[in-house]
Each structure stands twice: as structure tokens, then as C-alpha cells.
Design a protein around this motif. Sequence first.
Motif, mmCIF file in Angstrom:
data_model
loop_
_atom_site.group_PDB
_atom_site.id
_atom_site.type_symbol
_atom_site.label_atom_id
_atom_site.label_comp_id
_atom_site.label_asym_id
_atom_site.label_seq_id
_atom_site.Cartn_x
_atom_site.Cartn_y
_atom_site.Cartn_z
ATOM 1 N N SER A 105 0.853 -1.186 0.000
ATOM 2 C CA SER A 105 0.000 0.000 0.000
ATOM 3 C C SER A 105 0.889 1.236 0.000
ATOM 4 O O SER A 105 2.092 1.154 0.298
ATOM 5 N N LEU A 106 0.297 2.370 -0.338
ATOM 6 C CA LEU A 106 0.985 3.661 -0.319
ATOM 7 C C LEU A 106 0.289 4.595 0.661
ATOM 8 O O LEU A 106 -0.949 4.620 0.725
ATOM 9 N N ILE A 116 5.904 10.225 1.124
ATOM 10 C CA ILE A 116 5.321 9.047 0.499
ATOM 11 C C ILE A 116 5.973 7.809 1.097
ATOM 12 O O ILE A 116 7.205 7.715 1.151
ATOM 13 N N VAL A 117 5.159 6.872 1.555
ATOM 14 C CA VAL A 117 5.675 5.621 2.120
ATOM 15 C C VAL A 117 5.018 4.454 1.387
ATOM 16 O O VAL A 117 3.795 4.391 1.265
ATOM 17 N N LEU A 118 5.856 3.551 0.898
ATOM 18 C CA LEU A 118 5.396 2.288 0.303
ATOM 19 C C LEU A 118 5.603 1.215 1.358
ATOM 20 O O LEU A 118 6.706 1.061 1.885
ATOM 21 N N SER A 225 7.087 12.163 -9.468
ATOM 22 C CA SER A 225 8.449 11.676 -9.687
ATOM 23 C C SER A 225 8.956 10.902 -8.481
ATOM 24 O O SER A 225 9.594 9.849 -8.617
ATOM 25 N N ALA A 226 8.677 11.414 -7.277
ATOM 26 C CA ALA A 226 9.092 10.710 -6.063
ATOM 27 C C ALA A 226 8.386 9.371 -5.951
ATOM 28 O O ALA A 226 9.000 8.352 -5.596
ATOM 29 N N LEU A 227 7.111 9.349 -6.294
ATOM 30 C CA LEU A 227 6.341 8.109 -6.230
ATOM 31 C C LEU A 227 6.890 7.069 -7.213
ATOM 32 O O LEU A 227 7.054 5.892 -6.875
ATOM 33 N N GLY A 263 -1.676 14.219 -13.718
ATOM 34 C CA GLY A 263 -0.399 13.610 -13.379
ATOM 35 C C GLY A 263 0.074 13.911 -11.976
ATOM 36 O O GLY A 263 1.264 13.776 -11.677
ATOM 37 N N LEU A 264 -0.838 14.305 -11.097
ATOM 38 C CA LEU A 264 -0.481 14.472 -9.690
ATOM 39 C C LEU A 264 -0.389 13.114 -9.014
ATOM 40 O O LEU A 264 0.523 12.855 -8.210
ATOM 41 N N LEU A 265 -1.338 12.241 -9.335
ATOM 42 C CA LEU A 265 -1.363 10.876 -8.815
ATOM 43 C C LEU A 265 -1.517 9.913 -9.986
ATOM 44 O O LEU A 265 -2.080 10.290 -11.021
ATOM 45 N N PRO A 266 -1.063 8.671 -9.870
ATOM 46 C CA PRO A 266 -1.106 7.740 -11.000
ATOM 47 C C PRO A 266 -2.538 7.342 -11.371
ATOM 48 O O PRO A 266 -3.312 6.928 -10.504
ATOM 49 N N SER A 267 -2.863 7.444 -12.637
ATOM 50 C CA SER A 267 -4.193 7.029 -13.096
ATOM 51 C C SER A 267 -4.403 5.535 -12.871
ATOM 52 O O SER A 267 -5.533 5.087 -12.636
ATOM 53 N N ALA A 268 -3.317 4.765 -12.904
ATOM 54 C CA ALA A 268 -3.416 3.322 -12.690
ATOM 55 C C ALA A 268 -3.883 2.971 -11.281
ATOM 56 O O ALA A 268 -4.332 1.846 -11.035
ATOM 57 N N LEU A 269 -3.794 3.934 -10.353
ATOM 58 C CA LEU A 269 -4.189 3.682 -8.968
ATOM 59 C C LEU A 269 -5.448 4.444 -8.564
ATOM 60 O O LEU A 269 -5.764 4.535 -7.375
ATOM 61 N N ALA A 270 -6.169 4.985 -9.550
ATOM 62 C CA ALA A 270 -7.376 5.759 -9.235
ATOM 63 C C ALA A 270 -8.382 4.923 -8.453
ATOM 64 O O ALA A 270 -9.029 5.410 -7.519
ATOM 65 N N ASP A 271 -8.525 3.653 -8.815
ATOM 66 C CA ASP A 271 -9.488 2.786 -8.120
ATOM 67 C C ASP A 271 -9.008 2.381 -6.730
ATOM 68 O O ASP A 271 -9.809 1.928 -5.903
ATOM 69 N N ALA A 272 -7.715 2.536 -6.483
ATOM 70 C CA ALA A 272 -7.159 2.189 -5.171
ATOM 71 C C ALA A 272 -7.147 3.387 -4.218
ATOM 72 O O ALA A 272 -6.773 3.255 -3.046
#
Length: 323
Positions: A105-106, A116-118, A225-227, A263-272
Motif C-alpha cells: 500500500s501507499l 510518500i511511504v510504500l 516523480s518521487a512516487l 499527473g499528480l497521482l497515477p491514473s493506474a491507482l485511481a481505483d485504489a
Amino acid sequence: KCLIQRLREMISSLLGRYSLTKISRMYVAGNTTMLHLFLGIDCSSIGVSPYTPVFLGEKRVSGGEIGLSNIGEIITLPCISAFVGADIVAGLGFVGAPEDSEKYSLLIDLGTNAEIVLFGRGKYLAVTAAAGPCFEGANISCGMSASDGAIYAYDPDKSYSVIGGGIPTGLCATGLIDLIATLVREDIIDESGYMENEEFSISDGVSLTREDVREFQLAKSAVMSALQCLIRRAGITFDDIEKMYVAGGFSAKMNIDNASFLGLLPSALADAFEPINNSSLLGTVKFALGSTMPLEDITSKAEFIDLGADKLFSELFFENMAF
């Protein structure tokens, strides 16, 4: 002195409201610098290389030691590094480990310094990015906090929503995201961030300028970029992410579709996406109630990754400026 005096006033207000004379225990979370200031410990070493705090672990002192005579014991939550503080650790304790033991999780805390923490599989990888103060309304010509008069939502039909109703007096972060997303979709702002007119008027006295767009680009590029650096360093993909928790005062009202479009947050993670607003406060309360994991389990497993000299971060920062 300012911090302790303000806390005295807030504590006195609470004591008066509940007809109390003393509070037995106080739990405190905050970034590493603020905890040094709170305890009266010199924080100057955090501001110069190699950025070494005097302490990172949990601290226990009596209220009288720091000028809060009506407090018994004070417990400050532990930090991870000079730039990843107890506010983030509290948030991690609040959300807990991913439900799927094979997933990650992020936790993303959006502020002037975006943390940001993974985390997952028993690991915590942390980075920070200097996003600048645009999420708090600073360096934006009509920017303001999310208070009465702030435009907090903007629709493609040119309608907007104002906190408290009435006449708008400025833009808060969620309104800024919505507005820029609308203008990019309508080609009023191009892919590079260029806007032909010097400013775009929203209402009397409230507008968006070219410089505002550039401030937002710098902030969103730093975060993305950091993410991306964090994901690559961990050797995983977005498919391995179970939840993307976003903390910060404006997260609950943020339009994730617009934030990912820009592009502030990844579109691939919109559902998450899962907003948690003040994760620091929520996590501190959970810790105080004894219903969170031992926070040392987090800090002992955490690794801070310095992006300051990371060539990949510089390359990604340039790429992620575009819309």
C-alpha cells in the motif's frame, strides 16, 4: 514559545469545556522539526547536511518540564528520519498493513513537503518531495486555505462550488486541481503548461495566472516523480499496490479523476484511492487507545531513501512537468 503558548490556550479551553483541572496524559505527533521545537530541543542540525535530528524515538516527559503544568505525562510518537516524522508514523499505524500479505500500500501525505511511504511484506520505504506550498494556497495568486469563500470544486460547464456559499474570494487546492484539469481538457492550457492569455478569470477578483499553473506543475511533478522512484526502487509495479491512501487537509474533497488526469497521482491507482484527511490525528488517537500495532515495529523496519542526488528523480521531474 509560540507553540507552547497556543497549546496552553487550547488545553485551557478543553479543561473549561469539560470542567476539568488537569489532563493525565497527552500524546503528540508532528514532523520531526516540530517535535524538537515542542520539546525545546535544538533543531538546527536538521537544517544542515547531513540533516541529523537530535532524536527520532518516542519521548516521555512531564508537562511541567516544557511549560504545560496542567498536563501529567507527555508522550511523543516516534519518527523515521529528519524529514519523515511522527505524523507519518501515526498515519501508518492508523491504516495498518495491507490485507493481502503479498501486496503493498501507499501512504501519501500532500503538503509543502510531500511524504510518500510504500509498505507491505514487512517493509516500509519512505521518500519526500519538496512540493512547495501551492497545496496550502501559497504562491498561488488567488490561493487560500479550505475556508469560507474558497472555490473547492470547478466543473466543465464553468460552474463552481464555494465553501460556505456566497461570493468566492479565492481558490483552495481541490478547486485549483479541478480548474486546471478543465482548462487542459479545453486546450486553454496546453501540454507544456502554457496559457495564451496572462490569466483566466473565474469571477470578480478570482483568477488563474500562468505563474499559478507553473507552481502547480512543479508540485505535481515532484510528487509523481518521487512516487515513481519509490516504485522502481522497490522493483514492483502499480499492479502490486492494494491501496493508495492520500492524507492532507484537502484529500477528502479531491477529485481523483482530475488529479490523475493532470499527473499528480497515477491514473493506474485511481481505483485504489482512499482519502483519510488528517491521518496524523487519527493515528495518534488510535495509538492512545492502544489499538494500533507497536509503532517501533514500523520505525525499526523503515528505510528512508534520499532523492536529492538521484539521477532518475531529476529525469522524471523534467518529464512529469507536462500535462
